[in-house]
Scaffold this motif. Sequence first.
Motif, PDB file in Angstrom:
ATOM      1  N   ASP A  72       0.966  -1.110   0.052  1.00  0.00           N
ATOM      2  CA  ASP A  72      -0.061   0.097  -0.067  1.00  0.00           C
ATOM      3  C   ASP A  72       0.801   1.143  -0.053  1.00  0.00           C
ATOM      4  O   ASP A  72       0.719   2.387  -0.608  1.00  0.00           O
ATOM      5  N   GLN A  73       2.112   1.136   0.849  1.00  0.00           N
ATOM      6  CA  GLN A  73       2.746   2.359   0.774  1.00  0.00           C
ATOM      7  C   GLN A  73       3.583   2.476  -0.547  1.00  0.00           C
ATOM      8  O   GLN A  73       3.660   3.813  -1.133  1.00  0.00           O
ATOM      9  N   ALA A  74       3.965   1.584  -0.980  1.00  0.00           N
ATOM     10  CA  ALA A  74       4.616   1.462  -2.580  1.00  0.00           C
ATOM     11  C   ALA A  74       3.657   2.126  -3.530  1.00  0.00           C
ATOM     12  O   ALA A  74       4.036   2.922  -4.649  1.00  0.00           O
ATOM     13  N   LYS A  75       2.299   2.007  -3.464  1.00  0.00           N
ATOM     14  CA  LYS A  75       1.395   2.670  -4.366  1.00  0.00           C
ATOM     15  C   LYS A  75       1.112   3.967  -4.141  1.00  0.00           C
ATOM     16  O   LYS A  75       0.270   4.531  -4.959  1.00  0.00           O
ATOM     17  N   GLN A  76       1.632   4.622  -3.122  1.00  0.00           N
ATOM     18  CA  GLN A  76       0.997   5.988  -2.871  1.00  0.00           C
ATOM     19  C   GLN A  76       1.404   6.846  -3.728  1.00  0.00           C
ATOM     20  O   GLN A  76       2.542   6.770  -4.366  1.00  0.00           O
ATOM     21  N   LYS A  77       0.564   7.533  -4.059  1.00  0.00           N
ATOM     22  CA  LYS A  77       1.082   8.833  -5.187  1.00  0.00           C
ATOM     23  C   LYS A  77       0.760  10.232  -4.540  1.00  0.00           C
ATOM     24  O   LYS A  77      -0.059  10.390  -3.696  1.00  0.00           O
ATOM     25  N   MET A  78       1.718  11.325  -4.893  1.00  0.00           N
ATOM     26  CA  MET A  78       1.449  12.411  -4.271  1.00  0.00           C
ATOM     27  C   MET A  78       0.501  13.460  -5.009  1.00  0.00           C
ATOM     28  O   MET A  78       0.670  13.583  -6.215  1.00  0.00           O
ATOM     29  N   SER A  79      -0.406  13.796  -4.210  1.00  0.00           N
ATOM     30  CA  SER A  79      -1.308  14.687  -4.550  1.00  0.00           C
ATOM     31  C   SER A  79      -1.033  16.042  -4.463  1.00  0.00           C
ATOM     32  O   SER A  79      -0.211  16.533  -3.943  1.00  0.00           O
ATOM     33  N   TRP A  80      -1.597  17.224  -5.040  1.00  0.00           N
ATOM     34  CA  TRP A  80      -1.510  18.548  -4.634  1.00  0.00           C
ATOM     35  C   TRP A  80      -1.971  18.827  -3.352  1.00  0.00           C
ATOM     36  O   TRP A  80      -1.095  19.854  -2.776  1.00  0.00           O
TER      37      TRP A  80
END
Length: 233
Positions: A72-80
């Motif tokens: 789950d951490q590896a799939k995290q994307k950074m939002s605005w």
Amino acid sequence: MDKGKGVFTKALIFIGLIVLIVVANATPMFLIRFQSDLGDSVKWFLALAYTVIVAFLITWLWKWYQKGVDTDQAKQKMSWKDVGIILLFYLAGRVIAVAGTVINQLVSGNQMSMNDQAIFGLTAGLKEGFLPFTICFLLVIGIVAPIIEELVFRGLASQLLFSGGNKWLAAIVTSLIFGLLHATNLIEWIMYTGLGIVFYLAYARRRNIKDSILLHMINNIPPAILLAYTIFS
């Protein structure tokens, strides 16, 4: 006993990683200081060798860190929204840095920390020196140091020494060591420890090392740009 040995071994590994950071960050400074004693072919060899070694180091540390990250951490994307929160952390870091610098000026008379003095003290050597060494030095300040320091002090330190999840202990211990490596007196130590805690909180919010790396880069790139302007103007 086995658990104690495990902790001791992990502590030694962490110390070894700190040594790697110090060597990687300091090498361009030594190359610049002694560049007049080196021939052109040696300079090119050292610049290329350093670039390759640092690229390998970053790749190795990143893969090592990723092994301890869940799916789950590896799939995290950074939002605005995440970027906005990182900018708020940056402002908090600036408050700490400015306050620490002002107090340091009042107590010691130094206009900037000894860490910054060492960096900007190389301006003459950077202006007149070997261009690839200068580029390596600027890249270390703005990009390389933020990446490897965050991977070690926030990411790998949490996995090696604080896998139990005690975030505040991890924040304090790793930040004290981080501050110690950047300071020459008590005020600077407190200031850089405060910055380290801000970096750790940015990482701990989502347990995503990319957040603290971006924050560290935002903190370091402006001085790198200022130094570059001073050198090339």
